[in-house]
Write a protein that holds these residues in place. Structure first.
Motif, PDB file in Angstrom:
ATOM      1  N   UNK A 284       0.833  -1.196   0.000  1.00 29.10           N
ATOM      2  CA  UNK A 284       0.000   0.000   0.000  1.00 29.10           C
ATOM      3  C   UNK A 284       0.869   1.248   0.000  1.00 29.10           C
ATOM      4  N   UNK A 285       0.231   2.393   0.052  1.00 28.27           N
ATOM      5  CA  UNK A 285       0.948   3.663   0.029  1.00 28.27           C
ATOM      6  C   UNK A 285       1.220   4.198   1.412  1.00 28.27           C
ATOM      7  N   UNK A 286       2.155   5.133   1.507  1.00 22.42           N
ATOM      8  CA  UNK A 286       2.597   5.641   2.811  1.00 22.42           C
ATOM      9  C   UNK A 286       1.565   6.490   3.532  1.00 22.42           C
ATOM     10  N   UNK A 287       0.426   6.785   2.889  1.00 16.42           N
ATOM     11  CA  UNK A 287      -0.638   7.486   3.612  1.00 16.42           C
ATOM     12  C   UNK A 287      -1.153   6.660   4.784  1.00 16.42           C
ATOM     13  N   UNK A 288      -0.907   5.333   4.726  1.00 17.30           N
ATOM     14  CA  UNK A 288      -1.415   4.467   5.777  1.00 17.30           C
ATOM     15  C   UNK A 288      -0.701   4.650   7.102  1.00 17.30           C
ATOM     16  N   UNK A 289       0.462   5.297   7.112  1.00 14.93           N
ATOM     17  CA  UNK A 289       1.146   5.538   8.385  1.00 14.93           C
ATOM     18  C   UNK A 289       0.296   6.450   9.262  1.00 14.93           C
ATOM     19  N   UNK A 290      -0.200   7.535   8.671  1.00 13.31           N
ATOM     20  CA  UNK A 290      -1.077   8.439   9.415  1.00 13.31           C
ATOM     21  C   UNK A 290      -2.345   7.750   9.876  1.00 13.31           C
ATOM     22  N   UNK A 291      -2.888   6.885   9.037  1.00 12.06           N
ATOM     23  CA  UNK A 291      -4.109   6.185   9.423  1.00 12.06           C
ATOM     24  C   UNK A 291      -3.844   5.172  10.530  1.00 12.06           C
ATOM     25  N   UNK A 292      -2.703   4.492  10.464  1.00 14.25           N
ATOM     26  CA  UNK A 292      -2.348   3.572  11.542  1.00 14.25           C
ATOM     27  C   UNK A 292      -2.165   4.288  12.868  1.00 14.25           C
TER      28      UNK A 292
END
Length: 446
Positions: A284-292
């Motif tokens: 997936x893309x690195x936007x998921x860090x903020x979501x995690x």
């Protein structure tokens, strides 16, 4: 603006419906809001995108800008209650057609952005950039030039990696990958797939986006997209064939990745599948860090995007961005440009959720800002060491800003991929038919 019909997101727009587009041709540095001359009232500009407040922290972000720019009041308007980019962009198309106020607009992919450029919705930024002595390719990590002009600057920068459920990794006695191939990924998926029926957990999950049907092409340095910049097909090659074959084997033969039919028939959300522990790995893309940082529920580690060949460069990943520009119909173009410039440089770190495409941004500070914005009870599950090591090894491929009709080509490609993944046609026919249809679309758009 050309007096022709433009199909946008299923909506038929005429150029006369794009209120004010053909009538505005303002010099950089000027605002067309003559009524504000001599007024102390701040100019109000709107920022429109698909993010919900929880996804984007936009209220605090625009407040930070407003405090240091008293002559402007920036207001964020979310275009989707669910934070769905496609839904949000359709609503923005409707705004463009109705003549409602639009100032700063964002699009979530190069193909979506290119289509709106072709529709005349976006204002060229070249005069503004020249005035500020900004050379985009020197200032930013990606270069979103379209036909020799700039219509947007990169907002959040997207690089891809693999998130792994550390508990499932430990259970399978597997190390955290620091360099691996797609063949290695497939082996990991086998070892982490457990159970049967409704209780089954898969080693892998591929969503229904075109990215997951171009796995090995996504880290091709020169041509990481399904068409070339001139619109010609780029899918009859070993990397695309390998990608489709790998996905078919994992989903339909080894059964170590969630089958495509289930993904689309059950309208699965990739986030929910990972959060629920139904898959051990998610590319997936690195936007998921903020979501995690707001939703993490178990220990999560990170690995570089897998390679096609062991000899390939480690960490080579497709690149994307949110494309932020000025609406051609805006009456406050200078103020809108000023916000775009601020957000795409300092503002993203202030926002604290995404990774910056600005070359001067510090990756350590960027990560710290994201983790600080999260909830402590969720942030604790993010393995910062593997995250930073993955981000630092990442190397971006070239950004391909495709022709304005590329979304039509993506749709035809995915129609053929779907037939293949559900067993209705073989790989050769899939490639041949998709290539023919892509070339037909190119020809019809000359």
């Amino acid at each position: 603006m050309k007096k022709s019909l433009l199909t946008l997101s299923g909506l038929l727009l005429t150029t006369t419906a794009l209120a004010g587009c053909g009538a505005t041709n303002n010099n950089a540095g000027s605002s067309t809001n003559a009524g504000n001359e001599g007024s102390k009232e701040p100019v109000t500009i709107k920022v429109q995108a698909w993010y919900t407040e929880a996804q984007g922290n936009w209220n605090a972000t625009v407040d930070a800008y407003n405090k240091t720019h008293p002559n402007v009041k920036v207001v964020y308007e979310g275009m989707s209650e669910k934070g769905d980019s496609q839904e949000g962009m359709k609503k923005m198309d409707l705004l463009a057609a109705s003549g409602d106020q639009m100032d700063v607009v964002m699009y979530s992919s190069a193909s979506d952005f290119a289509q709106r450029v072709g529709a005349g919705i976006l204002e060229p930024l070249d005069d503004y950039l020249k005035k500020d002595n900004i050379v985009v390719k020197d200032e930013y990590k990606i270069d979103p030039i379209v036909n020799g002009k700039y219509y947007a600057l990169p907002g959040k920068m997207i690089e891809w990696f693999v998130m792994l459920n550390k508990d499932k990794l430990d259970e399978a006695k597997l190390p955290v990958p620091t360099e691996w191939t797609w063949n290695d990924y497939a082996e990991y998926a086998k070892k982490m797939t457990k159970g049967e029926g409704a209780s089954k957990t898969y080693g892998s999950y591929f969503h229904n986006w075109k990215d997951y049907s171009l796995l090995a092409l996504n880290n091709d340095m020169e041509n990481p997209y399904l068409v070339k910049s001139d619109g010609s097909a780029n899918i009859d090659n070993p990397k695309v064939r390998y990608s489709l074959d790998l996905r078919n084997k994992m989903e339909n033969v080894d059964k170590t990745s969630v089958p495509y039919f289930e993904v689309v028939s059950q309208k699965m959300n990739y986030r929910d599948v990972f959060y629920a522990g139904k898959t051990a790995m998610l590319a997936t893309g690195n936007w998921m860090v903020g979501e995690l940082s707001l939703n993490g529920k178990f220990n999560t580690v990170f690995a570089p995007y897998p390679k096609y060949d062991a000899k390939d460069t480690n960490g080579l990943t497709e690149i994307g961005a949110d494309f932020m520009g000025i609406a051609a119909s805006s009456k406050h173009k200078q103020e809108a440009y000023d916000f775009v410039k601020w957000y795409t440089t300092e503002g993203i770190t202030t926002q604290g959720l995404f990774f910056s495409g600005w070359k001067k941004a510090d990756i350590n500070q960027n990560v710290d800002a994201i983790l600080k914005s999260g909830k402590p009870e969720n942030v604790k599950f993010i393995d910062k060491e593997s995250l930073l090591s993955t981000l630092k090894v990442n190397k971006a491929t070239k950004l391909v800003v495709p022709p304005t009709y590329a979304l039509q080509q993506e749709k035809e490609y995915m129609n053929q991929v779907e037939l293949y993944l559900v067993g209705k046609q073989d790989l050769d026919k899939t490639i041949q038919t998709a290539t023919t249809k892509i070339e037909e679309i190119k020809k019809s758009n000359k």
